[in-house]
Design an enzyme around this catalytic site. Sequence first.
Site, short mmCIF file in Angstrom:
data_model
loop_
_atom_site.label_atom_id
_atom_site.label_comp_id
_atom_site.label_asym_id
_atom_site.label_seq_id
_atom_site.Cartn_x
_atom_site.Cartn_y
_atom_site.Cartn_z
N ASN A 292 8.77 -6.74 3.89
CA ASN A 292 9.06 -5.75 2.77
C ASN A 292 10.20 -4.90 3.05
OD1 ASN A 292 7.55 -2.57 3.56
ND2 ASN A 292 7.94 -3.54 1.68
N PRO B 292 0.88 -1.01 -0.07
CA PRO B 292 0.13 -0.26 -0.20
C PRO B 292 0.54 0.95 0.35
CG PRO B 292 -0.04 -1.19 1.75
CD PRO B 292 0.83 -1.76 1.15
N CYS C 1 1.93 3.70 9.72
CA CYS C 1 2.42 4.90 9.24
C CYS C 1 3.70 5.74 10.09
CB CYS C 1 0.70 5.56 8.76
SG CYS C 1 1.75 6.97 8.02
N GLN D 52 -6.76 -1.15 3.01
CA GLN D 52 -6.23 -1.24 4.05
C GLN D 52 -6.63 0.19 5.15
OE1 GLN D 52 -2.00 1.10 4.73
NE2 GLN D 52 -1.08 -0.81 5.72
C1 LIG Z 1 4.61 7.37 -0.78
C2 LIG Z 1 4.47 5.96 0.34
C3 LIG Z 1 3.65 6.20 0.88
C4 LIG Z 1 2.94 4.87 1.74
N1 LIG Z 1 1.89 4.50 2.46
C5 LIG Z 1 1.56 3.52 2.91
C6 LIG Z 1 0.60 3.31 3.13
O1 LIG Z 1 -0.62 3.73 3.14
N2 LIG Z 1 0.15 1.84 4.37
C7 LIG Z 1 1.06 1.29 4.49
O2 LIG Z 1 0.91 0.62 5.39
N3 LIG Z 1 2.30 1.61 4.01
C8 LIG Z 1 3.00 2.87 3.28
N4 LIG Z 1 4.18 2.71 2.43
C9 LIG Z 1 5.14 1.81 2.99
C10 LIG Z 1 5.45 0.88 2.37
O3 LIG Z 1 3.96 0.39 1.64
C11 LIG Z 1 6.87 -0.04 2.62
O4 LIG Z 1 5.92 -0.11 3.51
C12 LIG Z 1 7.94 1.19 2.37
O5 LIG Z 1 8.57 1.63 1.41
C13 LIG Z 1 8.97 -0.05 2.84
O6 LIG Z 1 8.97 -0.69 1.96
P1 LIG Z 1 10.43 0.29 0.70
O7 LIG Z 1 11.98 -0.21 1.54
O8 LIG Z 1 10.64 -1.55 -0.81
O9 LIG Z 1 10.19 0.98 -0.23
C14 LIG Z 1 4.18 3.95 2.21
C15 LIG Z 1 5.27 4.55 1.52
C16 LIG Z 1 5.93 5.42 0.62
C17 LIG Z 1 7.55 5.74 -0.22
#
Ligand SMILES: Cc1cc2nc3c(=O)[nH]c(=O)nc-3n(C[C@H](O)[C@H](O)[C@H](O)COP(=O)(O)O)c2cc1C
Length: 318
Positions: A201, A16, A100, A70
């Site tokens: 993740n 998400p 978050c 979510q």
């Molecule tokens: C722009 C953006 C918005 C995000 N929004 C959410 C969200 O709405 N809900 C959530 O659980 N995580 C959110 N995340 C976190 C991501 O789901 C993920 O856990 C995080 O980016 C780590 O993964 P990565 O290192 O591969 O980017 C968001 C991340 C980014 C960059």
Amino acid sequence: MQIGELRLKNKVLLAPMAGVADSPFRQIAVEMGCALVYTEMVSAKGIICAPEQSLKIAHFTAAERPIGIQLFGSDPGVMADGAAACARLQPDLIDINLGCPVKKVVSKGEGSALMRDPQKVYKIVRAVTQAVTTLPVTVKMRKGWDEGSINAVEVALAAQEAGAKAVAVHGRTRSQGYSGQADWTIIGAVKEALTIPVIGNGDLWQPQDALQMLEQTGCDAVMLARGVLGNPWLIRRTVYYLEEGVLLPEPDLTEKIALALRHLQMQVEKNGEQIGVREMRKHLAWYLKGVRGAAELRNRIMRAKTQTEIVQILQPLR
Ligand SMILES: Cc1cc2nc3c(=O)[nH]c(=O)nc-3n(C[C@H](O)[C@H](O)[C@H](O)COP(=O)(O)O)c2cc1C
């Protein structure tokens, strides 16, 4: 890989992402072979106070299935009511946000603030699973609140005990936000402690990263996030790499521009030209990453107001 009764076709999920992973983006992710996508986080309180506006974020099309909605919030009763309202949209699962890091959210005890209160997590998951008995309920969490309180295992056990059917773990603390390196060892520790599936993740940038995470942590699936921005091909390449052991080539410029323009078209169809063009600016900047002359192209895109203007900027690159 199975979450409750929901069977997934592979081990590659889209995270998400608020402001990014909206309906058009999720449709593209599913076309690229993603096994599961999630809506942007929806406020449970918002659903109660202003249902029409809040539930807009939870809307999805059949082309995005399987999909999880979510929810975020901190009051078990409100979360249960919010989940019941979401369940009426008939998603494939309900996910609870425990990650978050945004101040406005954590200051109300929501999102990653819940990492500090495993008992509250238990109550929320319990209330939500009791409110939506027909759908699997999952949680997405962080490593902990900060380096001094790393408790993902404890929180994950509380969620499992309360009836969660899978747990996604982002290997960063709330204090880290999105910086620093994700710690995959915490994903392995959660996997070892739980009997339900664990989704890893954090810092999946290349198909090889996904295989490494699966092997290193024993997790059941991987969830891609920032690696997919402007690069949804990462999904297809990761699925193929995990299943066939072959690294597909990266897309060429023609392919990138073609998808960027189709993504723009989908946005405009969904949101109208004004909002659609505005929403696409960041995506277009991501699609152009690494392209020669990208800085100048980005500047022109940021000023563009119509779909035609953007087509005129990008078409010559094909
Ligand atoms: C722009 C953006 C918005 C995000 N929004 C959410 C969200 O709405 N809900 C959530 O659980 N995580 C959110 N995340 C976190 C991501 O789901 C993920 O856990 C995080 O980016 C780590 O993964 P990565 O290192 O591969 O980017 C968001 C991340 C980014 C960059």
